[in-house]
Design a protein around this motif. Structure first.
Motif, mmCIF file in Angstrom:
data_model
loop_
_atom_site.group_PDB
_atom_site.id
_atom_site.type_symbol
_atom_site.label_atom_id
_atom_site.label_comp_id
_atom_site.label_asym_id
_atom_site.label_seq_id
_atom_site.Cartn_x
_atom_site.Cartn_y
_atom_site.Cartn_z
ATOM 1 N N LEU A 117 -99.371 -14.813 36.283
ATOM 2 C CA LEU A 117 -99.029 -13.982 35.059
ATOM 3 C C LEU A 117 -97.918 -12.997 35.528
ATOM 4 O O LEU A 117 -96.951 -12.924 35.006
ATOM 5 C CB LEU A 117 -100.232 -13.318 34.340
ATOM 6 N N ILE A 118 -98.396 -12.233 36.957
ATOM 7 C CA ILE A 118 -97.329 -11.299 37.388
ATOM 8 C C ILE A 118 -96.085 -12.069 37.511
ATOM 9 O O ILE A 118 -94.875 -11.664 37.323
ATOM 10 C CB ILE A 118 -97.791 -10.514 38.381
ATOM 11 N N THR A 119 -96.128 -13.099 38.360
ATOM 12 C CA THR A 119 -95.100 -13.946 38.820
ATOM 13 C C THR A 119 -94.169 -14.289 37.549
ATOM 14 O O THR A 119 -92.979 -14.097 37.608
ATOM 15 C CB THR A 119 -95.265 -15.132 39.702
ATOM 16 N N ASN A 120 -94.696 -15.016 36.680
ATOM 17 C CA ASN A 120 -94.247 -15.512 35.330
ATOM 18 C C ASN A 120 -93.358 -14.339 34.799
ATOM 19 O O ASN A 120 -92.262 -14.266 34.378
ATOM 20 C CB ASN A 120 -94.769 -16.146 34.462
ATOM 21 N N ARG A 121 -94.141 -13.223 34.665
ATOM 22 C CA ARG A 121 -93.329 -11.881 34.003
ATOM 23 C C ARG A 121 -92.146 -11.375 34.550
ATOM 24 O O ARG A 121 -91.150 -11.105 34.008
ATOM 25 C CB ARG A 121 -94.472 -10.821 33.943
ATOM 26 N N PHE A 122 -92.228 -11.353 36.071
ATOM 27 C CA PHE A 122 -91.278 -11.057 36.859
ATOM 28 C C PHE A 122 -89.885 -11.896 36.998
ATOM 29 O O PHE A 122 -88.831 -11.593 36.662
ATOM 30 C CB PHE A 122 -91.480 -11.038 38.598
ATOM 31 N N ALA A 123 -90.165 -13.123 36.814
ATOM 32 C CA ALA A 123 -89.307 -14.123 36.313
ATOM 33 C C ALA A 123 -88.554 -14.004 35.058
ATOM 34 O O ALA A 123 -87.475 -14.316 34.977
ATOM 35 C CB ALA A 123 -89.706 -15.557 36.436
ATOM 36 N N GLN A 124 -89.437 -13.866 34.116
ATOM 37 C CA GLN A 124 -88.751 -13.332 32.673
ATOM 38 C C GLN A 124 -87.944 -12.300 32.796
ATOM 39 O O GLN A 124 -86.967 -12.109 32.353
ATOM 40 C CB GLN A 124 -89.621 -13.249 31.551
ATOM 41 N N LEU A 125 -88.365 -11.390 33.473
ATOM 42 C CA LEU A 125 -87.432 -10.128 33.458
ATOM 43 C C LEU A 125 -86.190 -10.157 34.330
ATOM 44 O O LEU A 125 -85.111 -9.854 34.023
ATOM 45 C CB LEU A 125 -88.225 -8.994 34.254
ATOM 46 N N LEU A 126 -86.292 -10.972 35.395
ATOM 47 C CA LEU A 126 -85.077 -11.296 36.229
ATOM 48 C C LEU A 126 -84.052 -12.400 35.258
ATOM 49 O O LEU A 126 -82.721 -11.977 35.333
ATOM 50 C CB LEU A 126 -85.492 -12.294 37.487
ATOM 51 N N LYS A 178 -83.805 -12.011 32.043
ATOM 52 C CA LYS A 178 -83.124 -11.099 31.017
ATOM 53 C C LYS A 178 -81.940 -10.246 31.457
ATOM 54 O O LYS A 178 -81.196 -9.839 30.966
ATOM 55 C CB LYS A 178 -84.423 -10.482 30.534
ATOM 56 N N SER A 179 -82.250 -9.864 32.918
ATOM 57 C CA SER A 179 -81.218 -9.019 33.611
ATOM 58 C C SER A 179 -80.300 -9.894 34.036
ATOM 59 O O SER A 179 -79.078 -9.028 34.549
ATOM 60 C CB SER A 179 -81.988 -8.124 34.313
ATOM 61 N N GLY A 180 -80.272 -11.172 33.840
ATOM 62 C CA GLY A 180 -79.236 -11.846 34.600
ATOM 63 C C GLY A 180 -79.316 -12.153 36.034
ATOM 64 O O GLY A 180 -78.087 -12.459 36.812
ATOM 65 N N GLY A 181 -80.318 -11.945 36.562
ATOM 66 C CA GLY A 181 -80.586 -12.011 38.001
ATOM 67 C C GLY A 181 -80.472 -13.551 38.472
ATOM 68 O O GLY A 181 -80.483 -13.764 39.596
ATOM 69 N N MET A 182 -80.820 -14.526 37.591
ATOM 70 C CA MET A 182 -80.919 -15.677 38.052
ATOM 71 C C MET A 182 -79.676 -16.623 37.694
ATOM 72 O O MET A 182 -79.027 -16.627 36.879
ATOM 73 C CB MET A 182 -82.263 -16.584 37.399
#
Length: 93
Positions: free
Chosen positions: A78-87, A89-93
């Motif tokens: 859950l935490i990993t997926n949430r961080f991936a979503q935040l990245l 959204k912020s354009g980090g990927m």
């Protein structure tokens, strides 16, 4: 005594070296935090599930440890997926 940052600056390596060093330190810090969480989790599950040490786990203890590990995996995903979503959204990927 000279500062390490001053040495990098005078050698013309400040920009690239600083960024690489900061990224390395961030990764190492994350690894250390993850390892600390694993140890805390192990302690928690041990205290919660193991009444007394013995040569063999009884079914109650085994079930408790299995459930504890399953919850840990669920939360980690859950935490990993949430961080991936935040990245994303912020354009980090």
């Amino acid at each position: 005594m000279t500062d390490f940052g001053d040495s990098l600056s005078s050698a013309g390596l400040e920009g690239k070296g600083d960024k690489e060093l900061q990224e390395f330190l961030m990764v190492e810090k994350q690894k250390a935090q993850f390892n600390a969480q694993i140890h805390e989790f192990n302690d928690f599950c041990w205290e919660k599930c193991v009444d007394k040490p013995s040569n063999k786990l009884d079914s109650k203890t085994e079930t408790c440890l299995t459930n504890c590990v399953d919850r840990f995996i669920d939360v980690s995903l859950l935490i990993t997926n949430r961080f991936a979503q935040l990245l994303q959204k912020s354009g980090g990927m």
